[in-house]
Design an enzyme around this catalytic site. Structure first.
Site, PDB file in Angstrom:
ATOM      1  CG  ASP A 155      -2.099   0.908   1.126  1.00 55.32           C
ATOM      2  OD1 ASP A 155      -1.895   2.110   0.866  1.00 55.32           O
ATOM      3  OD2 ASP A 155      -3.236   0.439   1.304  1.00 55.32           O
ATOM      4  CD  GLN A 184      -9.682   7.759  -8.459  1.00 53.68           C
ATOM      5  OE1 GLN A 184     -10.074   8.358  -7.451  1.00 53.68           O
ATOM      6  NE2 GLN A 184     -10.490   7.397  -9.425  1.00 53.68           N
ATOM      7  CE1 TYR A 186     -13.505   3.034  -8.490  1.00 50.50           C
ATOM      8  CE2 TYR A 186     -15.910   3.053  -8.489  1.00 50.50           C
ATOM      9  CZ  TYR A 186     -14.712   2.569  -7.986  1.00 50.50           C
ATOM     10  OH  TYR A 186     -14.728   1.618  -6.987  1.00 50.50           O
TER      11      TYR A 186
HETATM   12  P1  NAD Z   1      -9.540   3.121   0.178  1.00 50.63           P
HETATM   13  O1  NAD Z   1      -9.107   4.373  -0.537  1.00 50.63           O
HETATM   14  O2  NAD Z   1      -9.751   3.190   1.636  1.00 50.63           O
HETATM   15  O3  NAD Z   1      -8.552   1.931  -0.151  1.00 50.63           O
HETATM   16  C1  NAD Z   1      -7.679   1.918  -1.257  1.00 50.63           C
HETATM   17  C2  NAD Z   1      -6.291   1.576  -0.728  1.00 50.63           C
HETATM   18  O4  NAD Z   1      -5.403   1.435  -1.834  1.00 50.63           O
HETATM   19  C3  NAD Z   1      -5.720   2.684   0.159  1.00 50.63           C
HETATM   20  O5  NAD Z   1      -5.127   2.103   1.308  1.00 50.63           O
HETATM   21  C4  NAD Z   1      -4.667   3.348  -0.724  1.00 50.63           C
HETATM   22  O6  NAD Z   1      -3.620   3.921   0.035  1.00 50.63           O
HETATM   23  C5  NAD Z   1      -4.214   2.178  -1.585  1.00 50.63           C
HETATM   24  N1  NAD Z   1      -3.691   2.579  -2.892  1.00 50.63           N
HETATM   25  C6  NAD Z   1      -4.277   3.368  -3.819  1.00 50.63           C
HETATM   26  N2  NAD Z   1      -3.486   3.477  -4.905  1.00 50.63           N
HETATM   27  C7  NAD Z   1      -2.386   2.711  -4.667  1.00 50.63           C
HETATM   28  C8  NAD Z   1      -1.216   2.423  -5.421  1.00 50.63           C
HETATM   29  N3  NAD Z   1      -1.002   2.932  -6.630  1.00 50.63           N
HETATM   30  N4  NAD Z   1      -0.279   1.612  -4.872  1.00 50.63           N
HETATM   31  C9  NAD Z   1      -0.447   1.082  -3.619  1.00 50.63           C
HETATM   32  N5  NAD Z   1      -1.551   1.341  -2.864  1.00 50.63           N
HETATM   33  C10 NAD Z   1      -2.501   2.145  -3.382  1.00 50.63           C
HETATM   34  O7  NAD Z   1     -10.887   2.656  -0.567  1.00 50.63           O
HETATM   35  P2  NAD Z   1     -11.888   1.460  -0.233  1.00 50.63           P
HETATM   36  O8  NAD Z   1     -13.250   2.056  -0.173  1.00 50.63           O
HETATM   37  O9  NAD Z   1     -11.385   0.633   0.889  1.00 50.63           O
HETATM   38  O10 NAD Z   1     -11.798   0.621  -1.597  1.00 50.63           O
HETATM   39  C11 NAD Z   1     -11.089  -0.609  -1.706  1.00 50.63           C
HETATM   40  C12 NAD Z   1     -11.446  -1.258  -3.024  1.00 50.63           C
HETATM   41  O11 NAD Z   1     -12.848  -1.553  -3.057  1.00 50.63           O
HETATM   42  C13 NAD Z   1     -11.166  -0.388  -4.243  1.00 50.63           C
HETATM   43  O12 NAD Z   1     -10.643  -1.204  -5.261  1.00 50.63           O
HETATM   44  C14 NAD Z   1     -12.529   0.150  -4.623  1.00 50.63           C
HETATM   45  O13 NAD Z   1     -12.608   0.468  -5.993  1.00 50.63           O
HETATM   46  C15 NAD Z   1     -13.419  -1.019  -4.240  1.00 50.63           C
HETATM   47  N6  NAD Z   1     -14.813  -0.651  -3.983  1.00 50.63           N
HETATM   48  C16 NAD Z   1     -15.157   0.127  -2.898  1.00 50.63           C
HETATM   49  C17 NAD Z   1     -16.503   0.428  -2.676  1.00 50.63           C
HETATM   50  C18 NAD Z   1     -16.963   1.260  -1.484  1.00 50.63           C
HETATM   51  O14 NAD Z   1     -18.178   1.417  -1.285  1.00 50.63           O
HETATM   52  N7  NAD Z   1     -16.064   1.775  -0.646  1.00 50.63           N
HETATM   53  C19 NAD Z   1     -17.495  -0.024  -3.557  1.00 50.63           C
HETATM   54  C20 NAD Z   1     -17.089  -0.783  -4.655  1.00 50.63           C
HETATM   55  C21 NAD Z   1     -15.768  -1.118  -4.838  1.00 50.63           C
END
Ligand code: NAD
Length: 308
Positions: free
Chosen positions: A31, A74, A139
């Site tokens: 991360d 992202q 996205y």
């Molecule tokens: P979040 O931003 O809390 O988690 C993303 C993590 O990825 C973070 O810890 C960030 O630091 C890390 N990250 C981002 N770019 C990076 C890179 N280039 N290299 C290394 N680390 C990197 O978001 P989240 O809500 O926990 O989402 C997690 C996953 O679930 C994502 O793939 C998101 O698209 C998916 N998702 C989330 C939701 C929601 O409702 N939150 C819904 C559908 C899908």
């Protein structure tokens, strides 16, 4: 068994890490902490502060993971519109980089965090996995492209995968800023003594799934559902007004939201079928909305006490 989690320091990723440890897996996390926090990670995890767009060979060589759960992304819809190149780099190119490492180091399977945003405007409800894919944001489009790359890597290199399309996830450690879900935003407002804002009449519905249920779906997918795509949802529609009512119960006080104009382009109703997910993964959501909100609100109340 060893599992490498990309984005494991984020909101959902950190719950996945906890669930993996609970089930006895050996866990490493990659991360870059762009939105994640190191303090989200429990003890007992090997952590690499590395960007997944960089060369991952050394990490894969050292960790030699059996499975990869790819959560780093992202995640902001509005950033994807304002910065489509960055969104594409993070969600498509970075995924290709992870896939290459998975193939090179003979990972058994990759689990991918996708989203209901790949479907776009629902043509029927509940949305099932066969629903047309017509994202209405970069996205949704970048996640859909990442899914396609995963499928092609699987065809060309026999890499197993499971793609999980999450509904609206809520729970502990969700960031209330930026592009957060309505639950985290409302909780923060209420705790500050402000009135939450509802766009439109509040009767628009979504499928709200508790983060611990999402974490369990990821762990269930390690051993089940090879080369399949699943919704991770409750299959229940909940209106924004119902969320406020449940929060009023959990906070044990009256909440008076302020209503403002409906946002252009907002989808009116959405919820996702989980029929195939429950039958193939042997998983089902365990938390009712009221239980999930209760746990989430208790967590934020405790943090507030710690800060004071
Ligand atoms: P979040 O931003 O809390 O988690 C993303 C993590 O990825 C973070 O810890 C960030 O630091 C890390 N990250 C981002 N770019 C990076 C890179 N280039 N290299 C290394 N680390 C990197 O978001 P989240 O809500 O926990 O989402 C997690 C996953 O679930 C994502 O793939 C998101 O698209 C998916 N998702 C989330 C939701 C929601 O409702 N939150 C819904 C559908 C899908």
């Amino acid at each position: 068994m060893k599992v490498l989690v990309t984005g494991g320091a984020g909101f959902i990723g950190s719950h996945v890490v906890e669930e993996l440890l609970l089930k006895g897996y050996q866990v490493s996390v990659v991360d870059n902490l762009i939105t994640g926090k190191k303090e989200n990670l429990p003890n007992g995890v090997t952590f690499y502060k590395v960007d997944i767009r960089d060369n991952l060979n050394q990490i894969f060589e050292k960790e030699n993971p059996d499975y990869v759960i790819h959560m780093a992304a992202q995640v902001s819809v509005s950033h994807s519109i304002s910065k489509p190149v960055y969104d594409g780099e993070q969600n498509i190119l970075a995924t290709i980089n992870v896939l290459k490492a998975c193939v090179q180091y003979k990972v058994k399977k990759i689990i991918f965090a996708s989203t209901a945003a790949v479907y776009g405007e629902p043509h029927y409800l509940p949305i099932d996995e066969k629903h047309e894919w017509k994202p209405i944001s970069f996205y949704g489009l970048s996640k859909l492209n990442a899914e396609s790359y995963i499928k092609m890597f699987s065809e060309l290199y026999a890499l197993n995968y499971t793609i999980l399309r999450y509904a609206n996830v809520y729970g502990m450690r969700q960031d209330a800023h930026g592009e957060a879900g309505v639950v985290a935003i409302f909780i923060e407002k209420i705790m500050k003594g402000d009135r939450p804002t509802i766009f439109g009449d509040g009767l628009q519905t979504r499928d709200f799934i508790f983060v611990k249920d999402v974490a369990k779906a990821n762990v269930a997918a390690l051993e089940n559902g090879d080369d399949m795509v699943f919704n991770v949802s409750t299959e229940k529609k909940t209106s924004v007004v119902e969320i406020i009512d449940e929060m009023a119960k959990a906070f044990n006080k009256e909440i008076f939201p302020q209503f403002t104009e409906e946002r252009e382009g907002d989808i009116r109703d959405s919820y996702l079928s989980n029929k195939i997910t429950t039958s193939e993964l042997g998983w089902e959501p365990m938390y009712t909305l009221s239980e999930g909100l209760h746990d989430t609100i208790s967590y934020y109340k405790n943090i507030a006490v710690e800060i004071i």
